[in-house]
Design a protein around this motif. Sequence first.
Motif, PDB file in Angstrom:
ATOM      1  N   LEU A 191      28.186  45.601 -17.193  1.00 22.48           N
ATOM      2  CA  LEU A 191      29.453  45.890 -17.620  1.00 22.48           C
ATOM      3  C   LEU A 191      30.301  44.870 -18.216  1.00 22.48           C
ATOM      4  N   GLY A 192      29.709  43.715 -18.108  1.00 23.25           N
ATOM      5  CA  GLY A 192      30.644  42.491 -18.688  1.00 23.25           C
ATOM      6  C   GLY A 192      31.488  41.962 -17.746  1.00 23.25           C
ATOM      7  N   ALA A 193      31.881  40.935 -18.026  1.00 22.23           N
ATOM      8  CA  ALA A 193      32.916  40.447 -16.759  1.00 22.23           C
ATOM      9  C   ALA A 193      34.269  41.104 -16.692  1.00 22.23           C
ATOM     10  N   ASP A 226      25.574  48.435 -24.114  1.00 22.05           N
ATOM     11  CA  ASP A 226      24.299  49.315 -24.493  1.00 22.05           C
ATOM     12  C   ASP A 226      23.053  48.532 -23.968  1.00 22.05           C
ATOM     13  N   ALA A 227      22.027  49.220 -23.120  1.00 20.81           N
ATOM     14  CA  ALA A 227      20.690  48.622 -22.724  1.00 20.81           C
ATOM     15  C   ALA A 227      19.654  49.600 -22.677  1.00 20.81           C
ATOM     16  N   ALA A 245      28.163  57.208 -19.291  1.00 24.32           N
ATOM     17  CA  ALA A 245      29.576  57.909 -19.474  1.00 24.32           C
ATOM     18  C   ALA A 245      30.345  57.065 -18.683  1.00 24.32           C
ATOM     19  N   GLY A 246      30.119  56.184 -17.825  1.00 23.12           N
ATOM     20  CA  GLY A 246      31.156  55.270 -17.198  1.00 23.12           C
ATOM     21  C   GLY A 246      31.758  55.576 -15.953  1.00 23.12           C
ATOM     22  N   GLY A 260      17.860  55.441 -11.718  1.00 20.10           N
ATOM     23  CA  GLY A 260      17.533  55.137 -13.227  1.00 20.10           C
ATOM     24  C   GLY A 260      19.019  54.464 -13.730  1.00 20.10           C
ATOM     25  N   TYR A 261      20.095  54.496 -13.095  1.00 18.46           N
ATOM     26  CA  TYR A 261      21.067  54.137 -13.587  1.00 18.46           C
ATOM     27  C   TYR A 261      21.615  52.633 -13.030  1.00 18.46           C
ATOM     28  N   PRO A 262      22.229  51.918 -14.112  1.00 18.82           N
ATOM     29  CA  PRO A 262      22.604  50.460 -13.801  1.00 18.82           C
ATOM     30  C   PRO A 262      23.346  50.525 -12.294  1.00 18.82           C
TER      31      PRO A 262
END
Lengths: 315, 229
Positions: A191-193, A226-227, A245-246, A260-262
């Motif tokens: 996600l980033g900080a 992206d990963a 999709a967030g 399988g999702y973050p």
Amino acid sequence: MTAIAEILKPGLMTTIQDLGRPGLRHQGVPLSGAADPVSFALANAAIGNKATAAGLECTLKGPSLRFKASGSFALGGADMKAHLNGNALQLYTPYDAQADDELVLGAAQTGARGYIVFQGGLQGDDFLGSASTYLPAKLGGINGRMLAAGDTLISAGMRPAARRDIPTTLCPVIAHDFFLRALPGPESAQLGATELARFFSCGWTAGRRADRMGLQLEGAQLKVLDAPPMASSPVFPGTVQCPAAGEPFLLLYDAQTVGGYPRIAQVIAADLPLTGQIRPGDRIWFQEVSADAACEIAAQKASFYGDLLPFGFFR
Amino acid sequence: MTVFSFSIEPYGENGWIATLSKSDMVERALTVNAAADALRDRPGVTDAVAGVESIVLRFRPSEVTAEAAKTMLNDALQTAKAHSARSEAVIEIPVCYGGEYGPDFEMLCEKLGISGEELISFHSAKTYRVLTVGFAPGFAYLGPLPDELQTQRLATPRAHVPAGSVGVAGAMTGVYALASPGGWPLIGRTPKCLFDAGTDEPFLFSSGATVRFTPIDEPTYTALKAERS
């Protein structure tokens, strides 16, 4: 095989649950069990049942049933305005019913799940040591399905213990706002900080896609970096996953064992039982805490309830 | 000796996760699953669950400190790599390919540009290892699948996949031990009983097992199925 009662109206989604199937996730077997195990266990304590006794979990709108023999029961969880032969009932209080008495539950105004537990417990199909209904694979309960009109509830005939008085201060209070403490998950870096801070600061709304497996969170669209696609990896109740999709979703007690999702966050064990009372439209805030704080909160909650809840409840 | 590396990260206040990198898919899967098997019955451990390249150890913080649990996981992974090849006995799984038992069989042949006979021979010619069990009760991930058969999951998962169904997805083939929802394209079904509730190890498949699929025709499927009941 003592018949306790016959279901007249099944309610929206009523299933037989107990405390589920812990420790079997390596065989693909989800935890299952009551979605709000604290309310469920307190109701069982009130009627003098062992913690392992099965009862009914009622979703949003409860059932109507007619007793076939005399028996005792207690209610817990979301208040569904239960009446016995027209008399209003309280939660976490033992009641005695006679044959032909009618117990009628209505719709919950707050909270998603109400519990009806019967002295002696309910019998359900045993799957790996638990009667909990797991609808996706049609296991446990009555043929693995939700209750239908005409079903008969059968007593498990468990020996009753002393009924416990549940002080009002210990009865869960259910509202429309949920504050869930959580730790960042294994893939929170995706996600980033800034986006992770947004996850922990913005308010979320429980979406309509809500069942015993999980809950869609609405209100913001998180930007996921992206990963490469993830290989199937273990997930647990309380894990928050966020697809590309967030729109994140929160896994509940029937959650599958791998995903399988973050995994962006993990709700602390002590707050997990609250998730079972979230209904579509309710507001949810996630508050970041440290691992030490999470353990401290679990220890505090465990001592708060003392021996009313089984050992290791807030593991 | 195979070289792999991993780091251990927190997963909630009561869990640690390790994800292996390097080495091949089968080696990674067998290592994390062997480590999970070794950790499961240790005092204070509530769950030791592996995926295909990662392992999560969950513990009771009231019984085991986080640091001790982390050491436990690290040690289990270090020793697991030495004996990841456990089971050499081959489990034979008879499969009736195509038709009503493999509703995606023809679609896959077309998509992969191979004949039905080729699909069956690619799938049944080799042995597989059970990489892990998960997703649904008793669902077994097996691999590696020959390159010729690699495909994606269905765009829309099925609400109901019958018990015994055999599917393929990515570099793996999977077997549904019980009826459940599922998104893997289905190529066939086995009449063999994969779940026996009355035993301590109710599911036939456990990680590390070696499996071979044997093609059978429909009368044999029906006969074997009838034998069970």
